[in-house]
Design an enzyme around this catalytic site. Structure first.
Site, PDB file in Angstrom:
ATOM      1  CB  ALA A 100      32.860  42.175  52.817  1.00  0.00           C
ATOM      2  CG  MET A 101      28.500  45.498  48.799  1.00  0.00           C
ATOM      3  SD  MET A 101      27.949  46.946  50.093  1.00  0.00           S
ATOM      4  CE  MET A 101      26.231  46.708  49.552  1.00  0.00           C
ATOM      5  CG  ASN A 134      26.527  43.270  46.351  1.00  0.00           C
ATOM      6  OD1 ASN A 134      26.471  44.571  46.377  1.00  0.00           O
ATOM      7  ND2 ASN A 134      27.879  42.770  46.540  1.00  0.00           N
ATOM      8  CD  GLU A 175      29.733  42.448  54.718  1.00  0.00           C
ATOM      9  OE1 GLU A 175      28.681  42.945  54.183  1.00  0.00           O
ATOM     10  OE2 GLU A 175      30.490  43.127  55.362  1.00  0.00           O
ATOM     11  CD  GLU A 229      26.180  50.255  51.586  1.00  0.00           C
ATOM     12  OE1 GLU A 229      26.495  49.016  51.551  1.00  0.00           O
ATOM     13  OE2 GLU A 229      26.000  50.880  52.518  1.00  0.00           O
TER      14      GLU A 229
END
Ligand code: TRP
Ligand code: ZN
Length: 881
Positions: free
Chosen positions: A269-270, A272, A305, A128
């Site tokens: 953070a991400m 996914n 997240e 992203e």
């Protein structure tokens, strides 16, 4: 570095792609400097798409090494490939076809931390917003959803752990000390949610059984030896999973949920799919190394997240203009989670402080933009407080307007309608309109119009008639590219507080819609008349911060003193005190600027003492109430012609006055709050520590010696107390031997723990006064500092520029010069991080003339640099415009 092209992307130019990518099969042959990626894309023309259109795939710094369609190698004349694009002018006309490509990438050289890179020897990805195009050519846009299969091959020694999205498939050994693992993600997803991790990592495992009885394997991967430090994150994850089931009826959908902590990460953070990646600072915590604030952030970000799995992943964004659709909504959900896990009012006060500290200056300065922007040059620069925090406030207002039950029905409808789709803000609003039967078209301006609305209120009371009238007026200030604003729908929660502290039950209202304790403003002016109000009440407005506005109410200080003690709404109690303190500090700063010594009404110090001693109030609330607004908060409220030295002195003077007035009360509290039980990170214990450490600051100020704080530092048994004491010694008594000793001891003790040393950097970077420039400049040479690591850069340079008003804004401009040097040095490696750093100068026009000129010079030096990245160019151009 690819420099800025100047291209502007506009919402109104949105068109669906002519092609869709149904399946994406990826193979990675990992190697530190030469990784090969094979991508097999099953492509179809989109129904209704143009029949003749070429296939144009996005790339970024890519090298194509082979290409075929349906097994046939493409002739050089059949395509053109550059690092930024792959064009196939005439793809097969019939049905679907498989495009197979191989690209070569160098993860070790990837210092932008976008795409596939290495962090401490661990391969990881960040896709992203537009990082997937740094891995292979693709339709790298969020409305292209594809089903991914991934095979990873790597050396067993280098990368025993091989992870990607979805559920685990085959795995096994290969010749030459290599092995492989395959991953299948059954849920179609946009490329920005792709993730891969490969490395030698430790694992903390657990399981979670969903409401419908499905067992999920949970794993948190961290550096070997740090598994225990992920215990709190794991606990937060399980609580998040349960909460989303109970609160929104949303269950997890895969067999595994993995989290990986990495040390080099551009953001927090991400999300996914099935494989969240985290900045390690938001995973690792124990009492030795993390503060209570760290624990609270971990809880919130783990939840955030995880919640994206539904609000972001299952329902994603049609395009990046819709970013708030996932971010604002998910922040709202994590705020509600934290409110339920901890103290609701304490969380709300913290949220509002954060909103005012970060979003208000953005909305009131050159970088202002709507929650849903209509144009951007660099999407990375739109992961902003406006999109996230104001975006959350907008969702909160929808709930305030519709009520909790109808809000939930709207959420259910939104999810039922759009699960598996890429949606828009209009889709979101329509679900609430349909669930409620209400028209939200005026409300929608909260998404479309930038700027913090101003609401001003005056009141008149007619005792003879028993009538109270509120004259309320709204206005929205002009912002860049939007000079004329429309009137908004603003929900103002309120109470009319009688002398007994209870809300008055008025008889009837005219002049505005008033429902469930909320006044709904729709027009420029409302005269809201309440009847059956015999005595003049104290007016408590915008309770719970029901609308993200600037409220100016003409009300006698006595009313605020009263509300600060007696309002039944605790948030408003805090707000009333905050209003009194802020007004005093603004006046004090002006007095100081006029060359005089500020003085303060003794009632204020008395009120604060009374709140400190009121043990019907939870300690965490008292800690927030007793913490004076920061220098940046005061500067923001002053608004123009700011001299940070005057603000600092005015604040210190009030702090001293409060400390001296209440020394006995504070000393007693400091004693009674001492806690020798085993450490627990829960909110109640954290609240006691917070209040005790606020007392320590006041008592240290009153005593004028470092003794108490130095002793507290030596005796500390957890990082919260240790860091708080160190900050007091280093900030108040920086020249003393105690300060030097404490800093040295901290450094020696945590030398090998970069995350803890970040606190050491932060404390020194925030030490007030002119010396900070030299201190920061010296620390940039410290062996543990690195311009390539975002956490180090943010801790030292970011803290200096945002949390050290007197040091950064030194009148000779040396703070700005140091800063600009650092921004430009960081930019060479990581444009995204440098651009975010550079926003620290956005409020330069609010400074007094001498500093303003120096700040402008600094900005112009960046602007004059050749080949600036799109990221930094965009921020600087807008800041100077
Ligand atoms: N979507 C992430 C979030 O939870 C934000 C994010 C993480 C991000 N890493 C990024 C955005 C890199 C841009 C670039 O909020
Ligand atoms: Zn998010």
């Amino acid at each position: 570095m690819r420099s800025d092209t100047g291209q502007i992307f506009r919402l109104e130019d949105y068109r669906p792609s002519d092609y869709l990518i149904k399946y994406t099969d990826l193979v990675f042959w990992l190697s530190p400097n030469h990784t090969r990626v094979r991508a097999e894309l099953t492509i179809e023309r989109r129904e209704g798409g143009s029949k003749e259109s070429p296939l144009v795939l996005d790339g970024d710094e890519l090298v194509l090494t082979s290409i075929s369609i349906d097994g046939q190698t493409l002739d050089a004349s059949a395509y053109s490939a550059s690092p930024e694009q792959l064009i196939i002018p005439k793809p097969p006309a019939a049905g679907r076809f498989v495009l197979a490509m191989e690209t070569a990438i160098n993860p070790s050289a990837n210092s932008k931390l976008m795409g596939l890179y290495r962090s401490n020897g661990v391969y990881c990805t960040q896709c992203e917003a537009e990082g997937f195009r740094r891995i292979t050519y693709f339709l790298d846009r969020p409305d292209v959803l594809s089903i991914y299969k991934v095979r990873i091959e790597a050396s067993v020694g280098e990368a025993p752990v091989l992870l990607s999205n979805g559920n685990a498939g085959d795995s096994g050994t290969l010749p030459d000390g290599r092995h492989f693992a395959e991953w299948d993600d059954p849920f179609p997803k946009p490329s920005y949610l792709f993730a891969l991790v490969a490395g030698d990592l430790g694992r903390l495992g657990d399981t979670f059984t969903t409401a419908s009885g499905k067992k999920v394997d949970l794993g948190i991967y961290v550096e070997h030896g740090k598994e225990k430090r992920a215990t709190y994150a794991m606990d937060a994850l399980k609580r998040s999973m349960r909460w989303d089931e109970e609160t929104f009826g949303l269950e997890y959908d895969l067999d595994v949920f993995n989290i990986v902590a990495v040390s080099d990460f551009n953001m927090g953070a991400m999300e996914n799919k099935g494989l969240n990646l985290f900045n390690d600072k938001y995973v690792l915590a124990d009492e030795e190394t993390a503060t209570d604030a760290d624990f609270a952030n971990i809880e919130a970000i783990i939840a955030h997240e995880y919640f994206h799995n539904w609000t972001g992943n299952r329902i994603t964004c049609r395009d990046w203009f819709q970013l708030c659709l996932k971010e604002g909504l998910t922040v709202f959900r994590d705020h509600e989670f934290s409110a339920d896990q901890r103290s609701r009012v304490v969380r709300r006060i913290s949220e509002v402080r954060t909103l005012r500290a970060h979003q208000f200056p953005e909305d009131q300065g050159p970088l202002a933009h709507p929650v849903r922007p209509r144009r951007y040059r660099e999407i990375n620069n739109f992961y902003t407080a406006t999109v996230y925090e104001k975006g959350s406030e907008v969702v909160r207002m929808i709930r305030t307007i519709l009520g909790h039950d109808v809000f939930r029905a709207g959420m259910d409808l939104y999810i039922q309608r759009h699960d598996g789709e890429a949606a828009t803000v209009e889709d979101f609003l329509r679900a609430f309109e349909d669930a409620s039967g209400r028209d939200l078209s005026q409300f929608a301006l909260w998404y479309h119009q930038a700027g913090t609305p101003n609401v001003s209120v005056t009141s008149t009371h007619d005792a003879a008639r028993g009538e109270l009238t509120l004259e309320i007026e709204q206005s929205v200030p002009p912002t860049p590219l939007e000079s004329r604003k429309r009137l908004m729908h603003i929900p103002i929660a309120f109470g009319l507080v009688g002398t007994d502290g209870n809300d008055i039950a008025y008889k009837s209202v005219e002049g505005a819609t008033v429902e469930d304790g909320v006044i709904h403003l729709h027009k420029r002016r409302h005269a809201v008349r309440f009847s059956g109000v015999a005595e003049r009440p104290a007016i408590s407005l915008n309770r719970g911060f029901s609308a993200p506005i600037t409220l100016v109410m003409e009300q006698q200080p006595e009313a605020y003193y009263f509300l600060a003690r007696h309002d039944s709404d605790l948030f408003s109690r805090w707000q009333s005190l905050n209003t009194l303190v802020t007004n005093a500090l603004i006046a004090g700063s002006r007095t100081r600027r006029g060359g005089k010594i500020p003085t303060y009404a003794s009632e204020l110090a008395d009120l604060i003492g009374a709140i400190a001693a009121d043990d019907t109030l939870e300690p965490a609330f008292r800690a927030l109430a007793l913490t004076l607004p920061g220098e940046a908060d005061i500067a923001r409220e002053i608004g123009t012609n700011i001299d940070p030295d005057c603000v600092f002195e005015a604040r210190e003077a009030l702090l001293l006055e409060i400390a001296r007035t209440n020394r006995g009360t504070f000393a007693l509290l400091y004693e009674t709050l001492a806690d020798d039980r085993a450490f627990s990170p829960d909110a109640e214990s954290a609240g006691k520590r917070a209040l005790r450490n606020v007392m320590l600051d006041y008592l240290s100020a009153a005593s004028g010696t470092p003794d108490l704080a130095a002793t507290a530092f030596k005796n500390a048994t957890n990082m919260t107390d240790r860091a708080a004491a160190l900050a007091i010694v280093a900030h108040r008594f920086g020249d003393t031997q105690d300060a030097k000793d404490a800093l040295a001891e901290f450094e020696a003790r945590f030398r090998d723990d970069p995350l803890v040393l970040d606190k050491w950097l932060q404390i020194q970077a925030a030490a007030p006064g002119g010396n900070a420039v030299e201190t920061v400049s010296a620390l940039m040479q410290h062996p543990s500092f690195s311009l390539g690591n975002p956490n180090r850069v943010r801790s030292l340079i970011g803290t200096f520029a945002t949390a050290n008003q007197t040091g950064f804004h030194r009148a000779d401009g040396s703070g700005y010069r140091l800063f600009v040097d650092a921004v430009l040095a960081v930019e060479k490696r990581n444009p995204q991080v440098s651009a975010r750093l550079a926003t620290a100068l956005r409020s330069w026009r609010a400074l007094e003339p001498v500093r303003q000129a120096k700040a402008r010079e600094a900005l112009i030096r960046i602007a004059a640099t050749e080949n600036l990245s799109a990221d930094l160019r965009d921020i600087i151009d807008r800041t100077l415009a």
